[in-house]
Design a protein around this motif. Structure first.
Motif, short mmCIF file in Angstrom:
data_model
loop_
_atom_site.label_atom_id
_atom_site.label_comp_id
_atom_site.label_asym_id
_atom_site.label_seq_id
_atom_site.Cartn_x
_atom_site.Cartn_y
_atom_site.Cartn_z
N LYS A 64 24.56 130.13 114.57
CA LYS A 64 25.76 131.19 115.01
C LYS A 64 25.27 132.38 114.79
O LYS A 64 25.57 133.38 115.60
CB LYS A 64 27.15 130.82 114.17
N GLU A 65 24.89 132.81 113.71
CA GLU A 65 24.26 134.35 113.27
C GLU A 65 23.14 134.66 114.50
O GLU A 65 23.02 135.58 114.86
CB GLU A 65 23.92 134.56 111.77
N LEU A 66 22.10 133.61 114.52
CA LEU A 66 21.07 133.70 115.37
C LEU A 66 21.53 134.17 116.92
O LEU A 66 20.97 135.06 117.58
CB LEU A 66 20.16 132.52 115.51
N LEU A 126 31.81 139.34 112.80
CA LEU A 126 32.85 138.56 111.70
C LEU A 126 32.63 137.22 111.63
O LEU A 126 33.05 136.44 112.23
CB LEU A 126 34.21 139.03 112.45
N ASP A 127 31.74 137.13 110.52
CA ASP A 127 31.31 135.72 110.24
C ASP A 127 32.44 135.01 109.26
O ASP A 127 32.84 135.55 108.58
CB ASP A 127 30.07 135.90 109.56
N GLU A 128 32.66 133.63 109.56
CA GLU A 128 33.58 132.76 108.84
C GLU A 128 35.01 133.40 109.06
O GLU A 128 35.65 133.68 107.93
CB GLU A 128 33.12 132.77 107.46
N ILE A 143 20.13 123.43 110.74
CA ILE A 143 18.78 124.06 110.68
C ILE A 143 18.57 124.78 109.37
O ILE A 143 17.87 125.58 109.19
CB ILE A 143 18.50 124.63 111.90
N ARG A 144 19.68 124.98 108.54
CA ARG A 144 19.63 125.51 107.16
C ARG A 144 18.60 124.95 106.32
O ARG A 144 18.48 123.64 106.19
CB ARG A 144 20.77 125.46 106.46
#
Ligand code: ATP
Ligand code: MG
Length: 349
Positions: A162-164, A226-228, A348-349
């Motif tokens: 998501k951040e990517l 705005l993550d999470e 993919i973590r």
């Protein structure tokens, strides 16, 4: 150097016409007269930028060739027979990056090839790996969404990228020279989140010794991530809603309205719609965030991407973990199969 296109001759008539059309569009083309020639071209360094398979898509030779192309990160365009009952399904099964129905217009083939190659370059720029239709769809959406300023909601399990994707949207947008500010709403205590986001004036609360700018102000001209977002407390949700409505807010303890030009990208590993149904997330904020939407499917639903990710990450891990003098030579097919069969709960973590 012009991009190089390999064209198979399974359908010679199409191959010849397409060769002329694609060449006229400025590409460098090569016709592969046998499966072996096509394979050799794909193994060469560098491989071609795209391969057009003109026919025989139901034969094992084509499937092999397409696997090789995928392993070499080469885009593939398949020409599907007019009589094919399920062209989309066939393309999906074969892992084609694109397909066109016959009779194919050479100009359209050239335009499609160009689009596929551009998407590949986009992947190189953004670091987003994946040939699965799901990831290719995400890339198309990123391309479409990057130029506008509308809010984007990204949903997907932990570790799906998501951040990517959020960064890619910013990096491809006209805002790229301005800041990308990420805020992990789950990592900041509720009581501090408001002042983190909007800043505070000197003396606004005990410990506020100086004026401090919030993340919205720091992101002015750029993008705030705005993550999470699903973890945000109700009181903060109201305030973020207000910013989304008129792009203005007050610093904590402030009386002057502050106006910013910020694009909002939000992410969550929960279903925000469900959170709304459960009464944990404001529906009005949900609608404000969910203007444009990207869903990132878990890795177990796009297993064709696993070998590509393995190939990308194993040399790096080997460098990090190997003892000096112990060379990493690659991964055996058996080991790769174990990785493909794994469930990957952390993606993919
Ligand atoms: N498609 C992809 N190609 C290459 N690398 C990827 C891909 N998706 C994710 N990654 C990598 O996996 C890691 C996790 O990605 P990211 O942080 O974007 O996931 P996330 O969805 O934000 O996860 P979380 O919910 O745990 O924060 C990062 O190192 C990222 O670069
Ligand atoms: Mg994340």
């Amino acid at each position: 150097m012009p991009d190089r296109i390999l064209i198979t001759t399974d359908d010679l008539e199409h191959a010849v016409r397409i060769n002329a059309g694609v060449e006229a569009a400025g590409f460098h083309t090569t016709l592969a007269h046998t499966l072996d020639e096509a394979r050799q071209a794909l193994r060469r360094d560098p491989p071609p930028d795209c391969v057009v398979v003109t026919g025989g898509l139901h034969e094992s030779g084509a499937a092999q060739l397409l696997t090789l192309a995928r392993d070499r990160s080469v885009s593939t365009l398949g020409l599907v027979e007019e009589t094919e009952p399920d062209a989309k399904g066939l393309a999906r099964r074969l892992g084609l990056t694109g397909y066109l129905e016959k009779p194919a217009d050479p100009a359209e083939v050239a335009a499609t090839v160009r689009r596929l190659i551009e998407r590949r370059k986009l992947q190189q720029r953004t670091g987003i790996i994946g040939e699965s239709p799901a990831i290719q769809e995400v890339l198309v959406k990123i391309e479409q969404m990057a130029p506008v300023s509308s809010t984007v909601l990204i949903e997907g399990e932990s570790g799906t990228g998501k951040e990517l994707v959020a960064r890619a949207i910013h990096d491809l947008s006209p805002r790229r020279a301005k800041p990308f500010i990420a805020v992990n709403c789950a990592a900041i205590p509720d009581t501090l989140l408001e002042s983190e986001l909007f800043g505070h004036e000197k003396g606004a609360f005990t410990g506020a010794a100086e004026r401090r700018l919030g993340r919205f102000e720091l992101a002015d001209g750029g993008t705030i991530f705005l993550d999470e977002v699903g973890e945000m407390a109700p009181a903060t949700q109201v305030k973020v809603l207000r910013v989304l409505e008129d792009r203005t807010f007050f610093r904590v303890g402030g009386t002057q309205a502050i106006k910013v030009d910020v694009r909002v990208v939000a992410a969550t590993n929960k279903s925000l719609k469900e959170e709304v149904a459960l009464g944990r997330f404001r529906d009005d904020l949900f609608y404000r965030l969910n203007v444009l939407y990207i869903y990132l499917p878990p890795l177990r639903e796009r297993k064709t991407d696993i070998p590509l990710l393995v190939r990308r990450f194993t040399p790096e891990f080997a460098r990090e973990h190997s003892r000096p003098g112990h060379l990493f030579k690659g991964i055996t097919p058996e080991a790769l199969q174990i990785l493909v069969d794994a469930e990957w709960p952390g993606n993919i973590r």
